[in-house]
Design an enzyme around this catalytic site. Sequence first.
Site, PDB file in Angstrom:
ATOM      1  N   SER A 262       0.813  -1.229   0.000  1.00 15.28           N
ATOM      2  CA  SER A 262       0.000   0.000   0.000  1.00 15.28           C
ATOM      3  C   SER A 262       0.844   1.276   0.000  1.00 15.28           C
ATOM      4  CB  SER A 262      -0.898   0.001   1.243  1.00 15.28           C
ATOM      5  OG  SER A 262      -1.501   1.263   1.381  1.00 15.28           O
TER       6      SER A 262
ATOM      7  N   SER B  43      -9.072  -2.095   4.686  1.00 15.42           N
ATOM      8  CA  SER B  43      -9.216  -2.492   3.281  1.00 15.42           C
ATOM      9  C   SER B  43      -9.572  -3.974   3.215  1.00 15.42           C
ATOM     10  CB  SER B  43      -7.956  -2.128   2.490  1.00 15.42           C
ATOM     11  OG  SER B  43      -8.255  -2.203   1.111  1.00 15.42           O
TER      12      SER B  43
ATOM     13  N   LYS C 237     -13.583  -4.708   4.783  1.00 15.88           N
ATOM     14  CA  LYS C 237     -14.418  -3.507   4.662  1.00 15.88           C
ATOM     15  C   LYS C 237     -15.870  -3.695   5.097  1.00 15.88           C
ATOM     16  CE  LYS C 237     -12.118  -0.676   1.185  1.00 15.88           C
ATOM     17  NZ  LYS C 237     -12.267  -0.019  -0.116  1.00 15.88           N
TER      18      LYS C 237
ATOM     19  N   ASP D 203     -14.076   6.557  -0.351  1.00 12.67           N
ATOM     20  CA  ASP D 203     -13.794   6.362  -1.787  1.00 12.67           C
ATOM     21  C   ASP D 203     -14.708   7.220  -2.666  1.00 12.67           C
ATOM     22  OD1 ASP D 203     -11.682   4.572  -1.613  1.00 12.67           O
ATOM     23  OD2 ASP D 203     -12.990   2.826  -1.505  1.00 12.67           O
TER      24      ASP D 203
ATOM     25  N   TYR E  85      -5.536   3.436 -11.857  1.00 14.23           N
ATOM     26  CA  TYR E  85      -4.453   4.425 -11.983  1.00 14.23           C
ATOM     27  C   TYR E  85      -3.110   3.786 -12.332  1.00 14.23           C
ATOM     28  CZ  TYR E  85      -4.097   3.262  -7.000  1.00 14.23           C
ATOM     29  OH  TYR E  85      -4.028   2.595  -5.802  1.00 14.23           O
TER      30      TYR E  85
ATOM     31  N   GLY F 106      -7.771   7.110 -12.078  1.00 12.15           N
ATOM     32  CA  GLY F 106      -8.189   7.075 -10.677  1.00 12.15           C
ATOM     33  C   GLY F 106      -7.213   7.670  -9.676  1.00 12.15           C
TER      34      GLY F 106
HETATM   35  P1  NAD Z   1     -14.573  -5.417  -7.059  1.00 11.05           P
HETATM   36  O1  NAD Z   1     -14.003  -6.759  -7.327  1.00 11.05           O
HETATM   37  O2  NAD Z   1     -15.251  -5.150  -5.785  1.00 11.05           O
HETATM   38  O3  NAD Z   1     -15.624  -5.077  -8.239  1.00 11.05           O
HETATM   39  C1  NAD Z   1     -15.332  -5.293  -9.601  1.00 11.05           C
HETATM   40  C2  NAD Z   1     -16.520  -4.883 -10.475  1.00 11.05           C
HETATM   41  O4  NAD Z   1     -16.121  -4.968 -11.845  1.00 11.05           O
HETATM   42  C3  NAD Z   1     -17.749  -5.768 -10.338  1.00 11.05           C
HETATM   43  O5  NAD Z   1     -18.900  -4.968 -10.533  1.00 11.05           O
HETATM   44  C4  NAD Z   1     -17.595  -6.756 -11.503  1.00 11.05           C
HETATM   45  O6  NAD Z   1     -18.850  -7.216 -11.965  1.00 11.05           O
HETATM   46  C5  NAD Z   1     -16.951  -5.868 -12.548  1.00 11.05           C
HETATM   47  N1  NAD Z   1     -16.100  -6.608 -13.493  1.00 11.05           N
HETATM   48  C6  NAD Z   1     -14.970  -7.292 -13.211  1.00 11.05           C
HETATM   49  N2  NAD Z   1     -14.443  -7.802 -14.332  1.00 11.05           N
HETATM   50  C7  NAD Z   1     -15.251  -7.430 -15.346  1.00 11.05           C
HETATM   51  C8  NAD Z   1     -15.235  -7.661 -16.753  1.00 11.05           C
HETATM   52  N3  NAD Z   1     -14.273  -8.381 -17.342  1.00 11.05           N
HETATM   53  N4  NAD Z   1     -16.235  -7.127 -17.487  1.00 11.05           N
HETATM   54  C9  NAD Z   1     -17.208  -6.397 -16.918  1.00 11.05           C
HETATM   55  N5  NAD Z   1     -17.275  -6.149 -15.589  1.00 11.05           N
HETATM   56  C10 NAD Z   1     -16.306  -6.662 -14.822  1.00 11.05           C
HETATM   57  O7  NAD Z   1     -13.367  -4.413  -7.289  1.00 11.05           O
HETATM   58  P2  NAD Z   1     -13.236  -2.897  -6.715  1.00 11.05           P
HETATM   59  O8  NAD Z   1     -12.611  -2.934  -5.380  1.00 11.05           O
HETATM   60  O9  NAD Z   1     -14.529  -2.212  -6.905  1.00 11.05           O
HETATM   61  O10 NAD Z   1     -12.145  -2.286  -7.700  1.00 11.05           O
HETATM   62  C11 NAD Z   1     -12.444  -2.052  -9.064  1.00 11.05           C
HETATM   63  C12 NAD Z   1     -11.387  -1.151  -9.686  1.00 11.05           C
HETATM   64  O11 NAD Z   1     -11.404   0.134  -9.064  1.00 11.05           O
HETATM   65  C13 NAD Z   1      -9.951  -1.662  -9.539  1.00 11.05           C
HETATM   66  O12 NAD Z   1      -9.276  -1.355 -10.725  1.00 11.05           O
HETATM   67  C14 NAD Z   1      -9.393  -0.841  -8.406  1.00 11.05           C
HETATM   68  O13 NAD Z   1      -7.988  -0.662  -8.531  1.00 11.05           O
HETATM   69  C15 NAD Z   1     -10.095   0.483  -8.652  1.00 11.05           C
HETATM   70  N6  NAD Z   1     -10.198   1.309  -7.431  1.00 11.05           N
HETATM   71  C16 NAD Z   1      -9.669   2.543  -7.487  1.00 11.05           C
HETATM   72  C17 NAD Z   1      -9.764   3.372  -6.386  1.00 11.05           C
HETATM   73  C18 NAD Z   1      -9.179   4.750  -6.466  1.00 11.05           C
HETATM   74  O14 NAD Z   1      -9.095   5.411  -5.424  1.00 11.05           O
HETATM   75  N7  NAD Z   1      -8.804   5.221  -7.640  1.00 11.05           N
HETATM   76  C19 NAD Z   1     -10.400   2.933  -5.230  1.00 11.05           C
HETATM   77  C20 NAD Z   1     -10.942   1.639  -5.196  1.00 11.05           C
HETATM   78  C21 NAD Z   1     -10.821   0.827  -6.328  1.00 11.05           C
END
Ligand code: NAD
Length: 288
Positions: free
Chosen positions: A22, A69, A73, A109, A236, A258
């Site tokens: 992290s 995390s 969560k 978030d 990101y 992101g």
């Molecule tokens: P998660 O596993 O909880 O959710 C993933 C989502 O994506 C689900 O809705 C799933 O159905 C969908 N999905 C996954 N693969 C798919 C595909 N091939 N086609 C269509 N839909 C698909 O994951 P999360 O924790 O929500 O994280 C998702 C993304 O967001 C990651 O890339 C993570 O790095 C990013 N994120 C960024 C921040 C930030 O601060 N920028 C914060 C949290 C998460």
Amino acid sequence: MTERIDGHTTLIGLMAYPIRHSMSPTMHNNAFAKLGLNYAYLAFDVTSDRLPKAIDAIRTLDMRGSNISMPNKQKVIPLLDKLDPAAKMVGAVNTIVNDNGILTGYTTDGIGFMKSLDDEDVNIRGQKMTLAGAGGAGTAIAIQAALDGVKDISIFNAKDQSWENAKRNVDIINEKTDCKATLHSIEDKEDFKNEIADSFIYCDSTGVGMKPLEDMTLVEDPSWFRPDMVVFDTVYAPRTTKLMKVAEQAGVKHVFNGLGMMLEQGAAAFKLWTGKEMPVEYIHDILF
Ligand code: NAD
């Protein structure tokens, strides 16, 4: 760092597993040092079975709080005394604040998402958003956007383990906010295209575009986008995703990754613990 730590230093944690990768400890400790605040932030490997004792340690050690995390969560919620309304709606907590032994859970978030757009002078309040994904990030984004005044959200999800969660998000937004939310299958490409065409912002929260799906995007055709719309990818790393390249090909002016959301979710937690604004630009330059 050693110059800062003394008998009065207050501890803030990060409890998750795995977590050693992290960036949050670097983010917060540099911000404390920059502002001369006597806190220290440390990451702890906390699996779900060790979570109750770890949460109790926040009270026992009089820590100021913790970030939470995966995989903790949701599991942390019954261990807390109070929940911020947005965290209750999202059903997840990423920040705990300890006020004299009373632990309150927050989710930052979604706040980070909205603030990162504000930072770029992009206002999505009163507008329509098409959002792909209803996992952790998608849920936080949808609910905060609805609470903050986004008018209409079309949520697209695969019929996978997040589908039920997507249904729940739509129901809770329609029930508790003035925003109108609808759920759509991501398999229906015509519907997906039409909803994006009708939106001010398209946001992808699926993680498609980062490893191992680095060369993929859910929208491959630049003609789905308009130059006057906003395209936001929560990924990101890489800094420019395939989706962002498609949006740039379409001449979209406001294309974001992101990074800003990540920094601003940290800044929101920092403010909850310290009451101070994190020096976000300074931290950005240290981290990237
Ligand atoms: P998660 O596993 O909880 O959710 C993933 C989502 O994506 C689900 O809705 C799933 O159905 C969908 N999905 C996954 N693969 C798919 C595909 N091939 N086609 C269509 N839909 C698909 O994951 P999360 O924790 O929500 O994280 C998702 C993304 O967001 C990651 O890339 C993570 O790095 C990013 N994120 C960024 C921040 C930030 O601060 N920028 C914060 C949290 C998460």
